[in-house]
Write a protein that holds these residues in place. Structure first.
Motif, mmCIF file in Angstrom:
data_model
loop_
_atom_site.group_PDB
_atom_site.id
_atom_site.type_symbol
_atom_site.label_atom_id
_atom_site.label_comp_id
_atom_site.label_asym_id
_atom_site.label_seq_id
_atom_site.Cartn_x
_atom_site.Cartn_y
_atom_site.Cartn_z
ATOM 1 N N PRO A 193 0.822 -1.218 0.000
ATOM 2 C CA PRO A 193 0.000 0.000 0.000
ATOM 3 C C PRO A 193 0.856 1.269 0.000
ATOM 4 C CG PRO A 193 -0.848 -1.574 1.591
ATOM 5 C CD PRO A 193 0.459 -2.123 1.108
ATOM 6 N N ALA A 194 0.295 2.339 -0.525
ATOM 7 C CA ALA A 194 0.971 3.639 -0.527
ATOM 8 C C ALA A 194 1.495 3.935 0.863
ATOM 9 C CB ALA A 194 -0.002 4.732 -0.976
ATOM 10 N N ASN A 195 2.756 4.342 0.932
ATOM 11 C CA ASN A 195 3.379 4.515 2.231
ATOM 12 C C ASN A 195 4.453 5.593 2.190
ATOM 13 O OD1 ASN A 195 6.289 3.125 1.956
ATOM 14 N ND2 ASN A 195 4.796 1.943 0.784
ATOM 15 N N ILE A 196 4.846 6.042 3.347
ATOM 16 C CA ILE A 196 5.985 6.947 3.505
ATOM 17 C C ILE A 196 6.827 6.448 4.669
ATOM 18 C CG2 ILE A 196 4.945 9.041 2.507
ATOM 19 C CD1 ILE A 196 4.204 9.877 5.370
ATOM 20 N N VAL A 197 8.098 6.813 4.661
ATOM 21 C CA VAL A 197 8.998 6.462 5.752
ATOM 22 C C VAL A 197 9.558 7.755 6.337
ATOM 23 C CG1 VAL A 197 11.093 5.232 6.426
ATOM 24 C CG2 VAL A 197 9.589 4.269 4.670
ATOM 25 N N GLY A 198 9.365 7.947 7.623
ATOM 26 C CA GLY A 198 9.794 9.184 8.269
ATOM 27 C C GLY A 198 11.311 9.319 8.344
ATOM 28 N N ASN A 199 11.768 10.575 8.373
ATOM 29 C CA ASN A 199 13.208 10.844 8.543
ATOM 30 C C ASN A 199 13.489 11.716 9.763
ATOM 31 O OD1 ASN A 199 12.356 13.390 7.729
ATOM 32 N ND2 ASN A 199 13.182 13.210 5.656
ATOM 33 N N GLY A 200 12.442 11.991 10.541
ATOM 34 C CA GLY A 200 12.619 12.784 11.752
ATOM 35 C C GLY A 200 12.698 14.282 11.513
ATOM 36 N N ARG A 201 12.588 14.697 10.235
ATOM 37 C CA ARG A 201 12.701 16.132 9.916
ATOM 38 C C ARG A 201 11.476 16.659 9.164
ATOM 39 N NH1 ARG A 201 17.128 13.926 7.704
ATOM 40 N NH2 ARG A 201 16.353 14.507 5.631
ATOM 41 N N ASP A 202 11.031 15.903 8.154
ATOM 42 C CA ASP A 202 10.007 16.410 7.247
ATOM 43 C C ASP A 202 8.598 16.021 7.688
ATOM 44 O OD1 ASP A 202 11.852 17.607 5.460
ATOM 45 O OD2 ASP A 202 12.298 15.637 4.606
ATOM 46 N N THR A 203 7.649 16.856 7.295
ATOM 47 C CA THR A 203 6.246 16.594 7.602
ATOM 48 C C THR A 203 5.702 15.489 6.699
ATOM 49 O OG1 THR A 203 5.413 18.203 5.997
ATOM 50 C CG2 THR A 203 5.906 19.011 8.226
ATOM 51 N N VAL A 204 4.542 14.983 7.064
ATOM 52 C CA VAL A 204 3.878 13.962 6.245
ATOM 53 C C VAL A 204 3.646 14.486 4.835
ATOM 54 C CG1 VAL A 204 1.700 12.728 5.924
ATOM 55 C CG2 VAL A 204 2.776 12.787 8.184
ATOM 56 N N LYS A 237 -5.202 10.019 10.685
ATOM 57 C CA LYS A 237 -5.883 10.364 11.936
ATOM 58 C C LYS A 237 -5.893 9.175 12.884
ATOM 59 C CE LYS A 237 -10.215 12.331 13.676
ATOM 60 N NZ LYS A 237 -11.576 12.802 13.282
ATOM 61 N N SER A 238 -6.093 7.958 12.312
ATOM 62 C CA SER A 238 -6.119 6.756 13.147
ATOM 63 C C SER A 238 -4.753 6.469 13.766
ATOM 64 C CB SER A 238 -6.581 5.544 12.326
ATOM 65 O OG SER A 238 -5.617 5.210 11.331
ATOM 66 N N CYS A 239 -3.682 7.004 13.141
ATOM 67 C CA CYS A 239 -2.327 6.841 13.680
ATOM 68 C C CYS A 239 -1.931 8.006 14.583
ATOM 69 C CB CYS A 239 -1.313 6.733 12.538
ATOM 70 S SG CYS A 239 -1.542 5.324 11.453
ATOM 71 N N LYS A 249 12.327 8.999 12.576
ATOM 72 C CA LYS A 249 13.206 8.398 11.577
ATOM 73 C C LYS A 249 12.969 6.888 11.487
ATOM 74 C CE LYS A 249 18.044 8.184 10.130
ATOM 75 N NZ LYS A 249 19.439 8.582 10.452
ATOM 76 N N GLY A 250 12.763 6.411 10.253
ATOM 77 C CA GLY A 250 12.569 4.987 10.013
ATOM 78 C C GLY A 250 11.146 4.497 10.218
ATOM 79 N N GLU A 251 10.274 5.364 10.690
ATOM 80 C CA GLU A 251 8.883 4.953 10.933
ATOM 81 C C GLU A 251 8.125 4.881 9.605
ATOM 82 O OE1 GLU A 251 4.913 6.319 13.471
ATOM 83 O OE2 GLU A 251 6.686 7.606 13.389
ATOM 84 N N LYS A 252 7.528 3.726 9.337
ATOM 85 C CA LYS A 252 6.778 3.513 8.102
ATOM 86 C C LYS A 252 5.290 3.685 8.361
ATOM 87 C CE LYS A 252 6.640 0.376 4.138
ATOM 88 N NZ LYS A 252 7.194 -0.889 3.579
ATOM 89 N N ILE A 253 4.660 4.542 7.575
ATOM 90 C CA ILE A 253 3.240 4.823 7.739
ATOM 91 C C ILE A 253 2.496 4.400 6.482
ATOM 92 C CG2 ILE A 253 1.497 6.604 8.121
ATOM 93 C CD1 ILE A 253 3.637 8.252 9.523
ATOM 94 N N LEU A 254 1.532 3.493 6.627
ATOM 95 C CA LEU A 254 0.695 3.080 5.501
ATOM 96 C C LEU A 254 -0.416 4.102 5.325
ATOM 97 C CD1 LEU A 254 0.407 -0.777 6.093
ATOM 98 C CD2 LEU A 254 2.014 0.477 4.639
#
Length: 581
Positions: A193-204, A237-239, A249-254
């Motif tokens: 599924p469409a996802n992003i991985v956080g880097n601790g700096r940038d917004t969603v 919102k559910s997250c 950093k490294g957090e993957k959000i579906l």
């Protein structure tokens, strides 16, 4: 190129911008056929909406096959009609013992409670999706309760206006898209599924934009960006996130529940990791549909056991997923399609040239051009040559024109491109390397040119037919600007969608506030009435108490009278009085 993926050498830098996205299957199949000496006819298909629908046919040895994207007319009409109905497809697969999700087809006029009742019968979570729609549109996955099902049902039938739909059990697992021809597995990708991985700096929001820019470089995914909509907002919102949150950093959000690449999902090649059980199940599913040849099959694999469940079959598969995966090895499924249609061309020569697809599309976009025939190369031998970097004086437009003229006179293909004021890059290619060297010598000996340094290297990449002057890198600039323009349009569209969602949320919030205000007013009114009733009740209670006391007094007085001497003495007179009445 991403270090986690390996693409096919014969397609390196050979896919023009016009071939990206929805036209990729058409371009790849026509290119593979054309390189084998097969004639291609591109034509506009008439339609009531007056849209520019481009189709194509392959002609060779007296045979002609028409195509719409990756679907050719060897596909039987029966197979097309069965696979166009997801519920009917499952019925055919079930007859052959293929495991499919339990489900039922409904029509728009069904009672809402009947849909909810069926969902409760098979048990939550469930999936809601259109009966005849592909590309992940209108699919609501992992619905956990009646309220969520009702909301999705209303959105599907009222906002998206689908006439019929399927409710089926939700099968957890890893989703694969498997490519088959005549019931044989040839490739598979894992769709995430469409996802992003956080880097601790940038917004969603920034991470989504960055992900979309990376997808723009992939010919299969360039037009399939992540578009911000209600589903993404709700999942965030559910997250506990919104568009301005900064994931660690490294957090993957579906971002979505479904893994379809058309809605922003990623594709990872898993062909070599398929188990025998998964291959057998996929092949059995494809063979259950009479007359089915080229297809894409959606399979869910149990994470613990690896057991496969078949979800649906698509007769117009996105072959770009396998040719240009986000990660993993590229699979040449295009070769197998042309092999299937023209087996006599399998062992023949094949050119590494590519044609000007942008000119083809440009011509057919002109309403006066209805059809365009593309003849194959005169020579199917492999072209190879040299890439030359020259630094010197007078490397001007006149020099570039002479290089092009010399190359064309010798049937040498390639390009010349201005790098800096005093430097150019030249690619010269021909199936005879001696001819390439002869052209190089001619270029080096041109008058009025002072060559200071020359660097030569072998050129083994595909070559476009003709010789092109890329003035000051205009082609690259055009491509870059076109991609940037497309990206900006996508970003603006996503921003507008976000603004609309935020506006709607604000409107809904205001409506809820008004509703809460009315409810509070009604509650206050009820409380005031309750106070009045309590006060009135106290008054009535007091009146009732007073009345009871008065009554008790009268009863005591009456008892006293009955017990008095006067009452006893006068009793005979009262009796006598009653006799005379």
């Amino acid at each position: 190129m991403d270090e986690n993926r390996t693409w096919l050498n014969h397609l390196e830098e050979a896919v023009p911008l016009k071939g990206y996205g929805n036209r990729l299957s058409m371009y790849l199949i026509s290119l593979e056929a054309w390189r084998r000496g097969i004639t291609i006819n591109f034509f506009n298909k008439d339609n009531p909406d007056n849209k520019n629908l481009i189709r194509y046919s392959l002609n060779y040895g007296g045979k002609e096959y028409q195509f719409e994207s990756s679907r050719g007319n060897k596909l039987s009409k029966e197979a097309f009609e069965i696979c166009n109905n997801k519920d009917l497809t499952k019925q055919f697969m079930t007859k052959l013992g293929v495991k499919v999700p339990q489900g039922k087809r409904f029509f728009k006029d069904v009672k809402e409670e009947d849909v909810v009742s069926f969902a409760e019968t098979i048990g939550y979570p469930v999936v809601l999706k259109p009966s005849d729609q592909n590309a992940g549109k209108g699919v609501f996955s992992n619905i956990s309760g009646a309220k969520e099902l009702k909301e999705a049902l209303w959105h599907l039938t009222e906002e998206l206006n689908y006439k019929d739909f399927i409710v089926e059990e939700f099968i957890p697992g890893t989703e694969y898209r498997v490519f088959l021809i005549n019931g044989k597995v040839l490739a598979a990708v894992n769709r995430i599924p469409a996802n992003i991985v956080g880097n601790g700096r940038d917004t969603v929001e920034t991470l989504i934009n960055q992900k979309n820019k990376a997808r723009k470089d992939n010919p299969a995914l360039s037009s399939k960006t992540i578009k911000i909509d209600r589903e993404i907002i709700n999942n965030l919102k559910s997250c506990g996130y919104d568009m301005q949150s900064i994931p660690s950093k490294g957090e993957k959000i579906l971002l979505r529940n479904n893994s379809n690449v058309s809605t922003g999902g990623d594709s990872i090649d898993v062909t070599d990791s398929l188990t025998d059980t998964q291959i057998d199940m996929a092949q059995k599913a494809a063979k259950s549909i009479p007359g089915l040849d080229v297809c894409g099959l959606d399979m869910l694999v149990d994470i613990e056991t690896g057991a496969p469940t078949i979800i649906e079959i698509n007769t117009k598969p996105m072959i770009g997923l396998h040719v240009f995966p986000m990660e993993g090895k590229s699979r040449d499924v295009v070769k197998h399609i042309v092999d299937y249609y023209f087996p006599e061309s399998i062992d023949g020569e094949k050119s590494n040239l590519y044609f000007d697809f942008e000119n083809v599309i440009g011509a057919l976009n002109n309403i006066t051009t209805k059809e365009l025939q593309l003849l194959p190369p005169n020579n199917l031998k492999e072209y190879f040559g040299k890439k030359i970097s020259i630094i010197g004086k007078n490397l001007n437009a006149t020099f570039m024109g002479k290089v092009r003229r010399i190359s064309m006179q010798n049937s040498v293909y390639g390009y010349i491109k201005k790098l800096e004021t005093n430097s150019v890059e030249i690619v010269l290619a021909h199936y005879d390397l001696d001819i390439v060297k002869r052209v190089m010598d001619h270029i080096y000996s041109l008058n009025n040119v002072e060559i200071e340094t020359v660097e030569e290297e072998d050129w083994r990449k595909p070559v476009k037919v003709g010789f092109e002057i890329k003035r000051d890198g205009l082609q690259e600039l055009y491509k870059s600007l076109a991609i940037e323009r497309s990206t900006n349009k996508s970003l603006i569209r996503d921003k507008n969608n976000l603004n609309r969602l935020q506006k709607k949320q604000k409107e809904d919030l205001n409506k809820q506030k008004e509703k809460n205000k009315r409810i509070q007013q009604e509650l206050d009114s009820l409380l005031e009435r309750q106070k009045k009733l309590e006060k009135r009740n106290k008054i009535l209670q007091k009146e009732l108490t007073d009345e009871r006391l008065i009554r008790e007094q009268f009863e005591r007085r009456y008892e006293n009278i009955l017990e008095s001497k006067s009452w006893i003495v006068t009793k005979p007179f009262r009796n006598l009085r009653r006799l005379f009445k």
